[in-house]
Structures are given as C-alpha cells and as structure tokens.
Write an enzyme that holds these catalytic residues in place. Structure first.
Site, PDB file in Angstrom:
ATOM      1  CG  HIS A   3       0.295 -20.715   3.301  1.00  0.00           C
ATOM      2  ND1 HIS A   3      -0.760 -21.404   3.676  1.00  0.00           N
ATOM      3  CD2 HIS A   3       0.912 -20.013   4.289  1.00  0.00           C
ATOM      4  CE1 HIS A   3      -0.849 -21.077   4.935  1.00  0.00           C
ATOM      5  NE2 HIS A   3       0.176 -20.233   5.333  1.00  0.00           N
ATOM      6  NE  ARG A  32       6.537   4.592  -0.073  1.00  0.00           N
ATOM      7  CZ  ARG A  32       6.562   5.403   1.174  1.00  0.00           C
ATOM      8  NH1 ARG A  32       7.597   5.607   2.039  1.00  0.00           N
ATOM      9  NH2 ARG A  32       5.440   5.784   1.679  1.00  0.00           N
ATOM     10  CD  GLU A  81      10.615   2.031   9.948  1.00  0.00           C
ATOM     11  OE1 GLU A  81      10.632   2.992   9.353  1.00  0.00           O
ATOM     12  OE2 GLU A  81      10.249   1.049   9.526  1.00  0.00           O
ATOM     13  CG  LEU A 131       8.416   2.740   4.460  1.00  0.00           C
ATOM     14  CD1 LEU A 131       8.331   1.214   3.634  1.00  0.00           C
ATOM     15  CD2 LEU A 131       7.280   3.363   4.592  1.00  0.00           C
ATOM     16  CE1 TYR A 176       1.361  -0.181   4.412  1.00  0.00           C
ATOM     17  CE2 TYR A 176       0.375   2.026   4.269  1.00  0.00           C
ATOM     18  CZ  TYR A 176       0.995   1.155   4.867  1.00  0.00           C
ATOM     19  OH  TYR A 176       1.613   1.368   6.150  1.00  0.00           O
ATOM     20  NE  ARG A 236      -5.833 -19.104   5.498  1.00  0.00           N
ATOM     21  CZ  ARG A 236      -4.529 -19.696   5.783  1.00  0.00           C
ATOM     22  NH1 ARG A 236      -4.606 -20.983   5.205  1.00  0.00           N
ATOM     23  NH2 ARG A 236      -3.794 -19.167   6.540  1.00  0.00           N
ATOM     24  CE  LYS A 296       3.347   3.380   3.087  1.00  0.00           C
ATOM     25  NZ  LYS A 296       3.601   3.430   4.366  1.00  0.00           N
TER      26      LYS A 296
END
Ligand code: PLP
Length: 282
Positions: free
Chosen positions: A102, A52, A178, A202, A33, A100, A146
């Site tokens: 993996h 990004r 951070e 990040l 995101y 679902r 991110k």
C-alpha cells in the site's frame, strides 16, 4: 495504423501491448488519466487536457515522467499515426511498477509509467435527444481528481445502459453533482446553471469551454449547487464531456424534461460546433 498504444517508450497496436503485472494501476488504480477526441488528427483542447493531467498527478503526488512540451509532441505524433482522423486520445500516468504494497514510498522504483492510446472514435451526435436516469452519488470525496478509480462510473453507466438510457445523473441527498462520465447543466430563465467546481465534481474541460462561450455571448452563468427538483423543472438539461460537447437531455427517469428553451440551447450548441471547426477544420 488502425490504432496505437504507447507504454514507457514501447509502441504497438493496443491489442498487442502488454504491461507489467506489478504496475500499480493493476492493484490500486494508482494513477490519473485524461482523454480527448481528435478531429482531422488534431487532439481537441489538448493543452487544457494535458494541464489537467499534470494537475491531477500533482494532487496524488505523482510526477508525470515527461516534460510538458515533449508529451504534447508525442500526443500529436501518435494521433497523426492513426488512420482515422476522428479518434479518442487517452493518456494515463501511474505511480509505476513495484511489488504490491500500500505505501508508495519505495514502490515503483523505476518511476511513474506513461500510457497512451489512440483509437478510432467519433463525437456524440449533438443533434439527437438523450435520456438519463438519476442515481445517488456514492463516490468518495476526491471527484475533482481524474483518477483511475472508475468502478462507480462503470456501475452507474451499466445501470443507465440497462435502463435503455445514455447517462446517469448523480446526486448527493438531492443535490445534483455530475454524471457518470460527464458534467450536467441546466438552463433556467435564460441562465446557464451548473454545479460549482468543488471536490464533488470533475472540473470538465468542456464545461469550462461552454461557460466561457456563454459569457462571451452574454448568457449569464451561475456556478451554484442545484437540486433534483431544479433539474426536473429546468427549461433545458444539457450534459457535456470531451466526447459530448453539448448534448440535450429530454428524458430523465422516464419523464419528459426541458424542451422549454430550445433557442438558447441551440445558441450554445452552435457555439460548441463552431469551436471545433475553428480548432480542427470542417
Ligand atoms: N465528469 C466526469 C466524472 C467525467 O469522467 C468526465 C469526463 O470523463 C467529465 C465530467 C467531463 O470532463 P471533460 O469535459 O473534461 O471530458
């Protein structure tokens, strides 16, 4: 509109938007995101945030399901539709919808999903003083991407709130990395010091903008690891993010910190304020 959501071509108010249960975001947080603030309906540093987003997606082998220019235009269009000129614009790409399982080869046959929302929000006040707690950074080693895996950030932020603080400053064995949802920097002897862009932090867009402005103003920048001791002994402590463009920390773990080079902090803060006026007007 008060707010707006977009999911794979559908739009509507955020509260009314529904998404398929089998979107891999639900089971695996399998996506990336980005988020930025808008001012006068203009998403600030939009190109940096979108660049990004595409980089983050590539790093986890997801193809953003829209070409850059089209996504850019869509973001601008959605930001213009929300009544509030000041808002948060959020964009997320997940691997897609599939039963679902993996491994992702074969999952999400319809391709990646694109999610966007814009909701009223305002930039953090750059004129107030902030307080933080320190916490061990127990996240994994992909902090440069991110991704949607934000459970540690949620827990750290909750702890900060419960301690009556604004942010949590994280460290690995004493090395400051951070914050839960921002980057942290110190000023020491006239130098802007900040952790290097490795896999432990990040690479903040706001961090990059403050660094570029420091360099333009002739303020030396050092991108090297610093410790908790350096933090507590700093002339000033600053955190930055898309919503906190240049915020000054004056209390950490209940102790007063910084307060020794307000003049330099203020030069950097004024530059941050000028930048948004240049980009989006008064
Ligand atoms: N570090 C983390 C963990 C974050 O979540 C964020 C923002 O969400 C930042 C740093 C600051 O990045 P930016 O300046 O691009 O908002």
């Amino acid at each position: 509109m008060e707010n707006i959501a977009y999911y794979n071509g559908k739009t509507g108010p955020i509260e009314e938007m529904t998404v398929p249960m089998n979107d891999r975001a639900c089971y695996f947080a399998d996506g990336v995101y980005d988020a930025m603030m808008t001012r006068n309906h203009i998403p600030l540093s939009l190109d940096d945030h979108l660049a990004r987003l595409y980089r983050s997606a590539k790093l986890i082998d997801i193809e953003v399901p829209m070409a850059y220019e089209a996504l850019r235009a869509l973001m601008m269009e959605l930001c213009a539709k929300v009544d509030s000129p000041d808002a948060m614009a959020y964009v997320q790409v997940t691997r897609g919808v599939g039963m679902r399982s993996h491994p992702y080869s074969g999952a999400g046959e319809g391709g990646p999903s694109l999610w966007i929302f814009v909701k009223p929000d305002v930039l953090d006040d750059m004129d107030r003083e902030y307080s933080c707690i320190t916490l061990p950074d127990t996240r994994y080693l992909h902090c440069n991407i991110k991704t949607l895996n934000l459970l540690p950030a949620v827990l750290y932020t909750q702890k900060a709130v419960q301690a009556g603080c604004d942010e949590a400053i994280l460290h690995r064995d004493g090395r400051v990395t951070e914050c839960a949802h921002s980057n942290v920097h110190i000023l020491k002897d006239g130098v802007f010091r900040t952790a290097p862009c490795d896999n432990l932090i990040l690479p903040g867009i706001t961090r990059a903008h403050r660094i570029a402005q420091c360099r333009e103003m002739g303020i030396p920048v050092v991108e090297e690891a610093f410790t908790l001791e350096d933090l507590m002994d700093a002339d000033e402590v600053i955190f930055t993010s898309a919503s906190a463009l240049c915020c000054r920390v004056t209390t950490i773990d209940g102790k007063r910190v910084g307060g020794k080079d307000f003049e330099l902090f203020d030069r950097i803060r004024q530059a941050a304020k000028r930048e948004i006026i240049e980009e989006a007007g008064e």
